[in-house]
Design a protein around this motif. Structure first.
Motif, PDB file in Angstrom:
ATOM      1  N   PHE A 212      28.072  12.082  29.510  1.00 57.73           N
ATOM      2  CA  PHE A 212      26.974  13.040  29.373  1.00 57.73           C
ATOM      3  C   PHE A 212      27.149  13.979  28.183  1.00 57.73           C
ATOM      4  O   PHE A 212      26.193  14.281  27.489  1.00 57.73           O
ATOM      5  CB  PHE A 212      26.820  13.865  30.652  1.00 57.73           C
ATOM      6  N   HIS A 213      28.349  14.484  27.965  1.00 56.90           N
ATOM      7  CA  HIS A 213      28.544  15.335  26.787  1.00 56.90           C
ATOM      8  C   HIS A 213      29.792  14.897  26.033  1.00 56.90           C
ATOM      9  O   HIS A 213      30.913  15.207  26.420  1.00 56.90           O
ATOM     10  CB  HIS A 213      28.675  16.811  27.152  1.00 56.90           C
ATOM     11  N   SER A 214      29.547  14.160  24.967  1.00 59.00           N
ATOM     12  CA  SER A 214      30.620  13.757  24.069  1.00 59.00           C
ATOM     13  C   SER A 214      30.454  14.410  22.707  1.00 59.00           C
ATOM     14  O   SER A 214      31.422  14.861  22.107  1.00 59.00           O
ATOM     15  CB  SER A 214      30.639  12.234  23.895  1.00 59.00           C
ATOM     16  N   GLY A 215      29.205  14.436  22.190  1.00 62.02           N
ATOM     17  CA  GLY A 215      29.052  14.899  20.828  1.00 62.02           C
ATOM     18  C   GLY A 215      27.840  15.751  20.509  1.00 62.02           C
ATOM     19  O   GLY A 215      27.807  16.359  19.449  1.00 62.02           O
ATOM     20  N   TRP A 216      26.830  15.815  21.382  1.00 64.01           N
ATOM     21  CA  TRP A 216      25.653  16.582  20.983  1.00 64.01           C
ATOM     22  C   TRP A 216      25.975  18.074  20.962  1.00 64.01           C
ATOM     23  O   TRP A 216      26.818  18.567  21.688  1.00 64.01           O
ATOM     24  CB  TRP A 216      24.458  16.295  21.899  1.00 64.01           C
ATOM     25  N   HIS A 217      25.281  18.778  20.056  1.00 63.07           N
ATOM     26  CA  HIS A 217      25.558  20.196  19.840  1.00 63.07           C
ATOM     27  C   HIS A 217      24.684  21.076  20.718  1.00 63.07           C
ATOM     28  O   HIS A 217      23.493  20.819  20.889  1.00 63.07           O
ATOM     29  CB  HIS A 217      25.313  20.565  18.373  1.00 63.07           C
ATOM     30  N   TYR A 218      25.297  22.136  21.233  1.00 56.44           N
ATOM     31  CA  TYR A 218      24.531  23.093  22.018  1.00 56.44           C
ATOM     32  C   TYR A 218      23.589  23.887  21.114  1.00 56.44           C
ATOM     33  O   TYR A 218      23.894  24.169  19.953  1.00 56.44           O
ATOM     34  CB  TYR A 218      25.475  24.057  22.741  1.00 56.44           C
ATOM     35  N   ARG A 219      22.466  24.250  21.679  1.00 53.40           N
ATOM     36  CA  ARG A 219      21.512  25.072  20.950  1.00 53.40           C
ATOM     37  C   ARG A 219      21.938  26.542  20.992  1.00 53.40           C
ATOM     38  O   ARG A 219      22.683  26.957  21.891  1.00 53.40           O
ATOM     39  CB  ARG A 219      20.109  24.912  21.551  1.00 53.40           C
ATOM     40  N   ASN A 220      21.460  27.324  20.047  1.00 51.84           N
ATOM     41  CA  ASN A 220      21.736  28.756  20.050  1.00 51.84           C
ATOM     42  C   ASN A 220      21.163  29.411  21.299  1.00 51.84           C
ATOM     43  O   ASN A 220      20.140  28.979  21.837  1.00 51.84           O
ATOM     44  CB  ASN A 220      21.122  29.417  18.814  1.00 51.84           C
ATOM     45  N   THR A 221      21.829  30.454  21.757  1.00 54.96           N
ATOM     46  CA  THR A 221      21.312  31.274  22.849  1.00 54.96           C
ATOM     47  C   THR A 221      21.179  32.704  22.333  1.00 54.96           C
ATOM     48  O   THR A 221      21.517  33.003  21.182  1.00 54.96           O
ATOM     49  CB  THR A 221      22.256  31.248  24.068  1.00 54.96           C
ATOM     50  N   ASP A 222      20.726  33.593  23.180  1.00 50.63           N
ATOM     51  CA  ASP A 222      20.598  34.996  22.765  1.00 50.63           C
ATOM     52  C   ASP A 222      21.954  35.600  22.427  1.00 50.63           C
ATOM     53  O   ASP A 222      22.051  36.517  21.612  1.00 50.63           O
ATOM     54  CB  ASP A 222      19.929  35.819  23.878  1.00 50.63           C
ATOM     55  N   THR A 223      22.996  35.081  23.037  1.00 55.81           N
ATOM     56  CA  THR A 223      24.335  35.646  22.848  1.00 55.81           C
ATOM     57  C   THR A 223      25.207  34.819  21.919  1.00 55.81           C
ATOM     58  O   THR A 223      26.005  35.376  21.141  1.00 55.81           O
ATOM     59  CB  THR A 223      25.042  35.769  24.210  1.00 55.81           C
ATOM     60  N   TYR A 224      25.034  33.503  21.948  1.00 53.76           N
ATOM     61  CA  TYR A 224      25.960  32.614  21.252  1.00 53.76           C
ATOM     62  C   TYR A 224      25.255  31.845  20.141  1.00 53.76           C
ATOM     63  O   TYR A 224      24.298  31.115  20.389  1.00 53.76           O
ATOM     64  CB  TYR A 224      26.595  31.632  22.249  1.00 53.76           C
ATOM     65  N   ARG A 225      25.750  32.002  18.908  1.00 49.90           N
ATOM     66  CA  ARG A 225      25.171  31.322  17.734  1.00 49.90           C
ATOM     67  C   ARG A 225      25.910  30.001  17.528  1.00 49.90           C
ATOM     68  O   ARG A 225      26.736  29.856  16.618  1.00 49.90           O
ATOM     69  CB  ARG A 225      25.276  32.216  16.501  1.00 49.90           C
ATOM     70  N   MET A 226      25.612  29.049  18.372  1.00 51.61           N
ATOM     71  CA  MET A 226      26.383  27.814  18.434  1.00 51.61           C
ATOM     72  C   MET A 226      26.333  27.023  17.126  1.00 51.61           C
ATOM     73  O   MET A 226      27.332  26.436  16.700  1.00 51.61           O
ATOM     74  CB  MET A 226      25.903  26.959  19.601  1.00 51.61           C
ATOM     75  N   LYS A 227      25.191  26.977  16.479  1.00 51.22           N
ATOM     76  CA  LYS A 227      25.073  26.214  15.234  1.00 51.22           C
ATOM     77  C   LYS A 227      25.967  26.806  14.141  1.00 51.22           C
ATOM     78  O   LYS A 227      26.614  26.072  13.386  1.00 51.22           O
ATOM     79  CB  LYS A 227      23.618  26.174  14.776  1.00 51.22           C
ATOM     80  N   GLU A 228      26.001  28.118  14.067  1.00 48.71           N
ATOM     81  CA  GLU A 228      26.830  28.773  13.052  1.00 48.71           C
ATOM     82  C   GLU A 228      28.305  28.524  13.317  1.00 48.71           C
ATOM     83  O   GLU A 228      29.085  28.272  12.383  1.00 48.71           O
ATOM     84  CB  GLU A 228      26.541  30.273  13.034  1.00 48.71           C
ATOM     85  N   TYR A 229      28.710  28.616  14.564  1.00 47.35           N
ATOM     86  CA  TYR A 229      30.117  28.386  14.889  1.00 47.35           C
ATOM     87  C   TYR A 229      30.532  26.972  14.496  1.00 47.35           C
ATOM     88  O   TYR A 229      31.636  26.747  13.985  1.00 47.35           O
ATOM     89  CB  TYR A 229      30.366  28.583  16.384  1.00 47.35           C
ATOM     90  N   THR A 230      29.648  26.012  14.734  1.00 45.09           N
ATOM     91  CA  THR A 230      29.954  24.624  14.388  1.00 45.09           C
ATOM     92  C   THR A 230      30.035  24.456  12.882  1.00 45.09           C
ATOM     93  O   THR A 230      30.954  23.811  12.364  1.00 45.09           O
ATOM     94  CB  THR A 230      28.897  23.679  14.971  1.00 45.09           C
ATOM     95  N   GLN A 231      29.075  25.021  12.153  1.00 40.74           N
ATOM     96  CA  GLN A 231      29.068  24.917  10.695  1.00 40.74           C
ATOM     97  C   GLN A 231      30.296  25.565  10.083  1.00 40.74           C
ATOM     98  O   GLN A 231      30.804  25.110   9.058  1.00 40.74           O
ATOM     99  CB  GLN A 231      27.791  25.549  10.138  1.00 40.74           C
ATOM    100  N   GLN A 232      30.801  26.604  10.709  1.00 39.86           N
ATOM    101  CA  GLN A 232      31.986  27.301  10.205  1.00 39.86           C
ATOM    102  C   GLN A 232      33.289  26.616  10.616  1.00 39.86           C
ATOM    103  O   GLN A 232      34.371  27.045  10.221  1.00 39.86           O
ATOM    104  CB  GLN A 232      31.980  28.745  10.715  1.00 39.86           C
ATOM    105  N   GLY A 233      33.171  25.547  11.407  1.00 40.51           N
ATOM    106  CA  GLY A 233      34.354  24.816  11.836  1.00 40.51           C
ATOM    107  C   GLY A 233      35.153  25.508  12.911  1.00 40.51           C
ATOM    108  O   GLY A 233      36.320  25.178  13.149  1.00 40.51           O
ATOM    109  N   LEU A 234      34.535  26.498  13.588  1.00 41.82           N
ATOM    110  CA  LEU A 234      35.244  27.243  14.621  1.00 41.82           C
ATOM    111  C   LEU A 234      35.247  26.514  15.956  1.00 41.82           C
ATOM    112  O   LEU A 234      36.139  26.705  16.776  1.00 41.82           O
ATOM    113  CB  LEU A 234      34.607  28.628  14.786  1.00 41.82           C
ATOM    114  N   LEU A 235      34.226  25.698  16.175  1.00 35.73           N
ATOM    115  CA  LEU A 235      34.126  24.931  17.406  1.00 35.73           C
ATOM    116  C   LEU A 235      33.617  23.541  17.073  1.00 35.73           C
ATOM    117  O   LEU A 235      32.884  23.356  16.103  1.00 35.73           O
ATOM    118  CB  LEU A 235      33.144  25.591  18.390  1.00 35.73           C
ATOM    119  N   ALA A 236      33.999  22.575  17.866  1.00 35.75           N
ATOM    120  CA  ALA A 236      33.479  21.224  17.702  1.00 35.75           C
ATOM    121  C   ALA A 236      32.600  20.906  18.902  1.00 35.75           C
ATOM    122  O   ALA A 236      33.091  20.706  20.008  1.00 35.75           O
ATOM    123  CB  ALA A 236      34.608  20.196  17.590  1.00 35.75           C
ATOM    124  N   ASN A 237      31.303  20.929  18.677  1.00 38.23           N
ATOM    125  CA  ASN A 237      30.335  20.585  19.724  1.00 38.23           C
ATOM    126  C   ASN A 237      30.425  21.494  20.947  1.00 38.23           C
ATOM    127  O   ASN A 237      30.049  21.102  22.038  1.00 38.23           O
ATOM    128  CB  ASN A 237      30.504  19.132  20.167  1.00 38.23           C
TER     129      ASN A 237
END
Length: 286
Positions: free
Chosen positions: A174-199
């Motif tokens: 169910f969850h191997s590689g798709w990226h979480y969408r941004n929420t009001d609190t968590y900027r998931m796309k930015e964290y991924t682009q910065q290499g801080l988190l993987a998916n």
């Protein structure tokens, strides 16, 4: 259950060393899939050229009944069972190739059956292909991950139906590689682009917003009706086992992806601190 564990479970049925050789042969000799991975670094080895090839045969004649007739896989006395009795699996992983054109899907299912495979792990099905994107090593953090691509999903449905015809069960991630969408609190796309988190791996074990997004994906895929079988995934005994989240242990992901926990974005550190404080208060009252 991993391919390695499935092989170990069956090792008492085969001569010593045979399982490892069969795994290597299977992983290298099933053709198809390489071009759907969008990579030039691949080779094809038709299974029919393998010394393991058992020829074209109908696996149903050996197993007695179809997957639908046998019903869902369940656990009894620590072993896999269906209506016909105990089931032993011999399987492997497949990444991306489940999106093959239909003519190739038929051939891949035939070759898998000819090699005696009866379980296929559909790994990274969620990564990028199902959303209609093109492959990148860590996906595309700018992609919206909102809607499945109808043509891609149709290819998966067809391939799964071909596996089912040949008595090959599916292990669904169910969850191997798709990226979480941004929420009001968590900027998931930015964290991924910065290499801080993987998916979002690791932090998705304790952040409620990310857990809800996992539920959203699972509901979408499990309520989807395969037009070739006439069944929703949730109602289809084809799916022998499912994995909610692949390789997402917090400690592992922090060491692997964030290097150390001091690189974890502060918003997640705060969330962990809050959870820890709540636990202490619940346990000790102060």
């Amino acid at each position: 259950m991993t391919t390695r564990n499935m092989m170990r479970r069956n090792s008492t049925l085969l001569p010593q060393g045979t399982c490892a050789l069969l795994c290597l042969a299977l992983l290298s000799q099933v053709s198809g899939g390489a071009e759907y991975f969008h990579s030039d670094n691949h080779h094809q080895f038709p299974a029919s050229e393998s010394p393991l090839w058992m020829g074209d045969f109908n696996a149903m004649s050996l197993r007695g009944r179809s997957i639908d007739e046998n019903g869902f896989i369940f656990i009894k006395d620590g072993h896999f069972h269906n209506k016909s009795g105990r089931v032993r699996f011999f399987g492997l992983n497949m990444t991306h190739a489940m999106f093959a054109p239909k003519e190739d899907a038929v051939e891949m299912a035939r070759q898998l059956e000819g090699l005696g495979v009866n379980l296929l792990r559909a790994h990274y099905m969620d990564f990028i292909d199902i959303w209609g994107g093109s492959f990148r090593l860590f996906g595309d953090p700018t992609y919206n991950y909102e809607d499945f691509d109808a043509d891609q999903l149709d290819r998966v449905d067809f391939f799964f139906s071909e596996l089912k015809k040949r008595g090959i069960y599916v292990y669904l991630d169910f969850h191997s590689g798709w990226h979480y969408r941004n929420t009001d609190t968590y900027r998931m796309k930015e964290y991924t682009q910065q290499g801080l988190l993987a998916n979002g791996k690791g932090v998705d074990t304790f952040v409620p917003e990310l857990i809800e997004q996992q539920k959203w994906y699972i509901k979408r895929i499990m309520n989807h009706v395969n037009p070739y079988t006439g069944l929703a995934y949730k109602d289809d005994p084809l799916f022998a086992m499912m994995e909610i989240n692949n390789e997402n242990a917090f400690y592992r992901c922090m060491l692997t992806y964030a290097d150390k926990t001091d690189k974890l974005p502060q918003v997640f550190r705060d969330a962990l601190q809050t959870l820890w404080q709540e636990y202490l208060e619940e346990q000790y009252g102060s």
